[in-house]
Motif scaffolding. Sequence first.
Motif, PDB file in Angstrom:
ATOM      1  N   THR A 163      42.689  34.534  26.842  1.00 17.91           N
ATOM      2  CA  THR A 163      43.786  33.584  25.748  1.00 17.91           C
ATOM      3  C   THR A 163      43.723  34.582  24.455  1.00 17.91           C
ATOM      4  O   THR A 163      45.081  34.759  23.986  1.00 17.91           O
TER       5      THR A 163
ATOM      6  N   ASP B 229      49.034  33.336  30.644  1.00 19.17           N
ATOM      7  CA  ASP B 229      47.802  33.216  30.353  1.00 19.17           C
ATOM      8  C   ASP B 229      47.056  32.525  31.493  1.00 19.17           C
ATOM      9  O   ASP B 229      47.401  31.137  31.774  1.00 19.17           O
TER      10      ASP B 229
ATOM     11  N   ASP C 148      46.678  27.696  32.018  1.00 13.54           N
ATOM     12  CA  ASP C 148      45.422  27.350  31.751  1.00 13.54           C
ATOM     13  C   ASP C 148      45.431  25.723  31.510  1.00 13.54           C
ATOM     14  O   ASP C 148      45.563  25.674  30.253  1.00 13.54           O
TER      15      ASP C 148
HETATM   16 MG    MG Z   1      41.463  30.826  27.568  1.00 17.31          MG
END
Ligand code: MG
Length: 209
Positions: free
Chosen positions: A20, A84, A42
Amino acid sequence: MPQPVIRIALFNAKGGCGKTTLAWNLAMGLSRRGATLLLDADSQGSLGDWADWAAESEEHVLSVQNWSEHDPGSADKFTFLVIDCPPSLESPVTREVLAMADWVLLPVLPSPLDLWASQRSVEVISALHADKRDRHAAFVLNQVENHSALSRAAESAVQALGLTVLPVQVARRAIYRNAAIEGKSVYQMGKRATTAVQEFEGIIEEILK
Ligand SMILES: [Mg+2]
Ligand SMILES: Nc1ncnc2c1ncn2[C@@H]1O[C@H](COP(=O)(O)OP(=O)(O)O)[C@@H](O)[C@H]1O
């Protein structure tokens, strides 16, 4: 002719390795070069908190969206897509993202346990890329302690896993945490983040080579 969008996935089956952090700072850096879409794939993701800030910023064209809300048809409005990924190889989202990404960057901590845990990811990515041209995958050593013998040993260990290691490493720096706490990237942290910004500029240069 519009340039095709460059898709960059941040993936590692382990949590806490910096996916991230790298996705967010990379997207901020890329947004200075072209319209960038940061996709949070995510489900435990934390990018949502930063999305508001990105929307308010006038100096960049950076949009943040959840993967599930993303309309693939709108991707051609962007020059860069940064994704991500969830920390799981089994997740169908991961498979979908890895299959479409031009670049897969695997952040990895310079510790033997983290390196061994990456073996399976390398196998899956290599298999996905086997019949495709112009696909790139590379480890990015993250949270590297300067002059650490372990970091140097990690670099050769990671090479033995059979994937490129980016020549640019990301050091362990308080500024990455501080920027995150303020909902900013290192690009908005002024002079004290100069070296951190240089690290991300280095990663971007490798991608755009
Ligand atoms: Mg993460
Ligand atoms: N280079 C770095 N220097 C200092 N702290 C870092 C660095 N990279 C990540 N972190 C911190 O480590 C933690 C895990 O990083 P994160 O990006 O959330 O990992 P992941 O998304 O892979 O789970 C976060 O608290 C983050 O602020």
